[in-house]
Structure formats: C-alpha cells, structure tokens
Design an enzyme around this catalytic site. Structure first.
Site, short mmCIF file in Angstrom:
data_model
loop_
_atom_site.label_atom_id
_atom_site.label_comp_id
_atom_site.label_asym_id
_atom_site.label_seq_id
_atom_site.Cartn_x
_atom_site.Cartn_y
_atom_site.Cartn_z
N ASN A 207 70.18 59.76 32.38
CA ASN A 207 71.63 59.54 32.41
C ASN A 207 72.25 59.42 31.02
O ASN A 207 73.41 59.06 30.89
CB ASN A 207 71.97 58.32 33.28
CG ASN A 207 71.39 57.03 32.73
OD1 ASN A 207 70.73 57.04 31.69
ND2 ASN A 207 71.61 55.94 33.43
N HIS A 208 71.48 59.71 29.98
CA HIS A 208 72.06 59.65 28.63
C HIS A 208 72.91 60.89 28.35
O HIS A 208 72.58 61.98 28.81
CB HIS A 208 70.94 59.51 27.60
CG HIS A 208 70.26 58.17 27.69
ND1 HIS A 208 69.00 57.94 27.22
CD2 HIS A 208 70.69 57.00 28.24
CE1 HIS A 208 68.68 56.67 27.45
NE2 HIS A 208 69.68 56.09 28.08
N LEU A 210 76.37 62.76 25.76
CA LEU A 210 77.47 62.76 24.80
C LEU A 210 78.62 63.47 25.49
O LEU A 210 78.43 64.51 26.12
CB LEU A 210 77.08 63.55 23.54
CG LEU A 210 76.17 62.82 22.56
CD1 LEU A 210 75.43 63.81 21.69
CD2 LEU A 210 77.00 61.88 21.69
N HIS A 334 74.33 47.32 26.50
CA HIS A 334 74.38 46.80 27.87
C HIS A 334 73.02 46.44 28.47
O HIS A 334 72.94 46.10 29.65
CB HIS A 334 75.26 47.66 28.80
CG HIS A 334 74.91 49.10 28.92
ND1 HIS A 334 75.85 50.09 28.99
CD2 HIS A 334 73.73 49.72 29.02
CE1 HIS A 334 75.26 51.26 29.12
NE2 HIS A 334 73.98 51.07 29.15
N HIS A 409 78.98 47.62 33.59
CA HIS A 409 78.56 48.57 32.54
C HIS A 409 78.70 50.03 32.96
O HIS A 409 78.49 50.92 32.15
CB HIS A 409 77.14 48.29 32.09
CG HIS A 409 76.06 48.94 32.92
ND1 HIS A 409 75.98 48.81 34.28
CD2 HIS A 409 75.02 49.71 32.55
CE1 HIS A 409 74.93 49.49 34.71
NE2 HIS A 409 74.33 50.05 33.70
N LYS A 485 74.14 66.83 28.10
CA LYS A 485 73.21 66.01 28.87
C LYS A 485 71.80 66.26 28.36
O LYS A 485 71.41 67.40 28.11
CB LYS A 485 73.25 66.44 30.35
CG LYS A 485 74.30 65.73 31.13
CD LYS A 485 73.81 64.37 31.56
CE LYS A 485 74.85 63.66 32.43
NZ LYS A 485 74.49 62.25 32.63
#
Lengths: 486, 145
Positions: A207-208, A210, A334, A409, A485
């Site tokens: 799920n990281h 930009l 978070h 979050h 992604k």
C-alpha cells in the site's frame, strides 16, 4: 478463521463505544472505540474488538485502550489502536508499533495548478517512477555503507538534508524534526543493517505510494493558507512509506527478545503477539533505542524520496524549483511509540504512547509544534485509496483530552487482498482509474487490483467520524491525478 | 471474510482482510515445518519457477515449539531479503521443541525469471496454532504483508 465478536458495546454517544472492563477478566482499563454505527458493522465481523480488549491487559495502561474509526484486525494490537502507558510501571510493546516502524505520510504543496499538470501527468509520473526505486526486490540508488547507515539512524532527516537531499525547512515541518532522540545503533542487529542498507531510498510495495493530487475541497481557508494551500485545483504531492526491511527486522528481533522478558517479568498476556517489557527495564530501553533508529531511517527515506520528486517535477515540467514551489506541509509517523507529556486526572505526566496505525494530532499551542502551526494545530495526513480522496486535518484539544492527541491514519481495508484481486485484472484497474482522470504507474501490474478502491473503506466515512467526535478537524480534501505504486 | 485456496502441496493459503496466512499439515512435525516454509515461498513467488541450483544448511533455535516455527520462518524471510534467496524444497533433519536443522534447495533471485508477488514483512504469533490431529500434525501461521 475469523469469528465475529460476541461481546457487548456500551454506546456513549453516536461516535464513542465502550468495552467495559467487566468484558474480560484481566482488563485493566475499558476499551473505547471511535466509530459510527455503520462502520462498526465492518469491524464486528473481524474480531478487532477482542484485540482492543486484549491491549487493555498490558501493565501500566492509562485511561482507555483506544481504537480509531479505521480500526481493523492487526497482530496483537488492532490497526488503528492507541495505548498510553505509565512511565513508572508501564510497558512498551513492539506489537504496539508494528513491523513497519514509522510507516508514515508526507505531504507537499506546490505553486502548480491542475490545468498545467494534467496534460503532462504521464511524463511526470514516468519521471518519478524511474527516479524513485519501487516494488519488490529493487535496491536503492543511495549506496550507503555501514558507517553511513549508522549516521542515518542517529540523525534521521537531517542526514539527508546535509547530503543535499532536500531543504532545512523540510526538517522543521517533520514530526520530531525527523529525528527521535535516544537512537542507539548498538541496539540494532547486523541482520537489520543487512536488510536496511540496500533498501534506503526505496518506496516499497503493497500500500505504499507516491501521489500527485489536486486540491478538491477546502473546509477552512485560513488554516489551509498557513499550509500554503490557496485554492482548489492546486497540486499537492503525497508520499506513504516506512522503514522497509530495516524496521521489519528490528521488530522481528525484539519480539523474540521480549518474549523472554515476558517470562522474566511474569506478565500474563492473552496474545503472544503483545510481548512487552517494562519501559524502564534494559529490554524495554533497548527496544525504544532500536525503534528510534528505525524511525529515523524512515524519515530519511521519505526525505530522500521527497527530494527526488522535486527533481522529477523540475525535469518533467522544465521549471525552476522556485516556479514549482514544492514545500513540505508536514510529515507524520503512524506506527510509533513516543514519550509524551499528557494530563491524566488533572496531573501532567509522561507517558509512552503507542500509535499503531494512528496519527498524532496535537492541538494549537502545543509546545512540540513548530511556530508555523502554533495557531492552527498540527497537520494530520489521512490518505484514502488511490481512486478516491486523501485528507489534511489538524489536531484538536479534544484529541489531547481524550485520545492522547491521536486520530485516524487512513481508510482501512475492507476486502482481503485475494478477494480484491479475484476476477479483476491490473489493466481493468488502470482503465477504471483512467476514466476518473487518474494515471497510474506500478512496478507490479498483477498486484494492482489489491489496492483498488473496492478493497478499502471509504475514507470520507472514517474522517467524518473523527470530525464529529472532535478528535481532528478537516481542512483540505485532495483527489489523485497521478499515482506511483510500488 | 475467510477464503481458502486449496493447493495440494501440504499447505493452503488462508486470507483475511489485511492478512495472509498458511495452514499446513503433515504426517509429522518435520513435514509441517517444511510445508510452512514452502507455503511462505509460494506467497513470495511461483514455486515452479525456482530451480534447485544450490543447497543451504540452516539452523534455528527457539525457547519453545511455537517460537521455533516463527523463528524458522523469520530466518527464511531474512535470507530471502538480505541474501536474495528463493527456495523450492526443504528437508528437515533434526527437529526438537527448541532446535531445527534443515537443508534448503533453491537459488538466488533472478528478476528475469522470478516474479516477486508479495512483500512478507514477518511471521507473527497472531492466531498461531500447532496441533496434532488424527492424520498427523497441522499448523497455522499468519504473516504480516
């Protein structure tokens, strides 16, 4: 595998639900869940409430075992869990931080408007995609050695800025100024170093992301202006990443070490993933020192990526840094444990606040905030899924009073990864997003459906609860234009 | 919701909202430990694409059986990430409640032929179960991905 929860929730008001201490013998404090009735229905199926109750077993827990409205089932602690421990007789738990130590979000504003960015979005996202290593098995381009990694652990964001990755102001607008004190590289294993060296300066996968976003709605123009946001259509950049394999290994190492500590100190825990040690013990202190190293690594990581985004925008748009005006609004952790001062029963006390999938949300006037946010409160960054919205909110006095200065979050998953992928191809997701005006670049097209909107709760609903409960106040909503992604 | 995708290899993949796990079975604990490790690598890549080009000896210890299984899987995650190793088969020669000796057969990651699917951060104690049944032994492990 999952068993719907069979306990009873006491309704306090429309957005607060309590699990009384009588629910389970061994709970030291009640559980308190911030949620709407409709969001509760998802959580009920998942048994995450049991985890809220289990966290209430931890020695030295103060107030409530808290859960934010994006709560879902985690490991030991629920994701979206907040727990504050007394420094005198409380514990620190690596499970209360998570494997991805200082997973967090950074958001930057620009002088750019949607109208000039949209026609060049393909060029921009391609440039960023090539400039920032992402996906599984990729290595960073930083090529640090062991000595430099040690400096990263101690200095955090400042290490990156000293090497030319970013501006000194970026550090000022990062939680803890991008460096938690007390980092001790001696407390980090060689294995963590081995995993950390090649991955510094990489986005990661899952799920990281930009994102290039456009401001979609402004709820409080005055506060938005302080953040450098003047109008809808203005372009923002958001990054979500963490401490990569470095943090994962540190958490793995300390869950093993603290397993022994639980026996030594004679704690009786309902779930082995809740392993912990007294904050004052050598084991507890060692974990906090190693965790600080990983937190500082994560801030360095996001700092380097922010710099490469700045470079990529300059190249893709052929503009000067001044014209682009990319300035950091804020950077939050978070997944973290922090030593903070809070008021409990009218007395000021130092506590160890665990935030596992929860964001710090300090109000205006808090001494830990930089001058720029003294009057507004701390920016809170809440990303949604890649097809919908992200929010910028600010912290409130209510959060300080009720949730140890914490709020939600993100959106939280709704579907399992394989359910999200079933019958959906990566290309379908790309086309569906394209129809909404969103361009996606990904390292793994086959894994893309995992991150489709249908897999997540609607972040609007989650943020709405925090707004109505008063634990954060929304300022700006943004929608993605371009997504990278891992 | 819970979904099971049965694969007749001595393990099956189990999924929950934010998790992926492995349910594994075997005639004895050695087989259960070996199958759990294969299950882990099946999450990371397609096992069929991994050749047995190299042999590795692996030793792991732990304070009890459950910790040993977690330490074993976390050892393999470390070898995957730091040493860039993928495994196709395991043979466990020694297994007590506190010690494991194994041989792993596999090769280094080659991104031209191995597609890496999921980033597995660690094996967790969450819902961990190792138990005996009428057919032998079975175990369940949830990974943080």
């Amino acid at each position: 595998m999952s068993v719907p929860w069979e306990g009873v929730l006491n309704k306090i008001d429309d957005y607060r639900w309590e699990i009384p201490v009588s629910y389970k013998t061994g709970m030291r404090v009640p559980g308190l869940i911030y949620s709407s009735e409709s969001l509760l229905n998802h959580i009920w199926e998942e048994n995450a409430f049991e985890q809220v109750a289990n966290v209430a077993f931890l020695p030295g827990i103060v107030g409530h075992s808290l859960a934010m409205p994006d709560i879902h089932w985690g490991y030991g602690f629920p994701i979206g869990g907040v727990a504050a421990m007394s420094m005198d007789d409380g514990v620190v738990s690596p499970g209360g931080v998570g494997f991805d130590i200082n997973c967090g979000v950074r958001v930057m504003r620009t002088n750019l408007m949607e109208a000039e960015v949209r026609p060049k979005i393909d060029r921009i996202t391609t440039e960023i995609f090539h400039n920032i290593p992402s996906g599984l098995g990729t290595k960073g381009k930083l090529k640090v050695n062991d000595r430099e990694l040690t400096a990263v652990m101690i200095k955090g964001s400042r290490w990156a800025v000293e090497r030319g990755y970013g501006e000194p102001d970026d550090v000022k607008t990062t939680e803890e100024s991008g460096c938690i004190q007390g980092a001790d590289p001696e407390k980090v294993s060689n294995r963590a170093r081995e995993r950390g060296i090649p991955q510094l300066g990489t986005l990661g996968s899952g799920n990281h992301f930009l994102e290039i976003q456009r401001v979609d709605e402004i709820y409080d123009a005055e506060t938005a202006k302080v953040m450098g946001i003047q109008e809808t259509g203005q372009v923002l950049v958001m990054a979500h990443s963490g401490s990569r394999g470095f943090g994962h290994q540190i958490c793995t190492d300390y869950i093993a070490t603290l397993g022994q500590a639980v026996r030594k100190y004679g704690f009786n825990l309902p779930d082995r993933q809740l392993v912990c040690a007294p904050i004052k013990s050598p084991e507890g202190q060692a974990y906090l020192s190693a965790m600080a190293c990983a937190a500082n690594y994560a801030w360095t990581n996001r700092q380097c990526m922010a710099h490469w985004v700045r470079e990529s925008l300059m190249k893709a748009l052929d503009k000067s840094p001044r014209d682009i005006g990319l300035e950091q609004i804020w950077d939050v952790a978070h997944n973290i444990a922090k030593i903070e001062e809070h008021t409990v029963d009218g007395k000021k006390v130092k506590l160890c606040v665990h935030r596992k999938g929860a964001t710090r949300a300090f109000p205006a006037g808090h001494p830990d905030l930089p001058d720029i946010y003294q009057k507004t409160g701390q920016p809170v960054l809440i990303p949604g899924d890649m097809g919908r919205y992200s929010y910028i909110a600010v912290g409130t006095e209510t959060a300080m009073r009720e949730t140890f200065g914490s709020t939600c979050h993100g959106a939280g998953r709704l579907q399992s990864r394989s359910a999200a992928k079933r019958g959906v191809r990566g290309i379908d997701v790309i086309q569906a997003l394209a129809a909404k005006g969103i361009t996606v670049k990904t390292a793994s097209i086959s894994e893309l459906p995992e991150e489709a909107s249908s897999g997540y709760k609607d972040v609007n609903e989650v943020v709405d609860v925090t707004q109505r409960a008063g634990i954060s106040r929304k300022i700006v909503r943004a929608t993605p234009i371009g997504v990278i992604k891992g | 919701m819970l979904y099971s995708i049965f694969v007749d290899r001595g393990f099956e993949v189990i999924e929950h909202t934010a998790d992926i796990g492995i349910a594994t079975h075997g005639v004895d604990l050695k087989q259960v430990f070996a199958n759990a490790a294969l299950g882990l690598f099946s999450l990371i890549t397609e096992l069929e694409t991994v050749s047995e080009k190299s042999i590795y000896h692996i030793r792991v210890s732990g304070p009890d059986r459950e910790a040993l299984l977690i330490n074993w899987l976390n050892e393999l995650i470390y070898r995957f990430e730091a040493k860039e190793m993928l495994f196709h088969r395991f043979s466990i020669s020694t297994l007590t409640d506190t010690e494991l000796k194994a041989t792993g057969y596999g090769e280094k990651i080659d991104l031209t032929k191995h597609e890496l699917k999921v980033q597995v951060k660690a094996a967790t104690y969450h819902m961990l179960k190792i138990e005996q049944d009428k057919d032998g032994w079975k175990a369940r492990v949830i990974f943080d991905v």
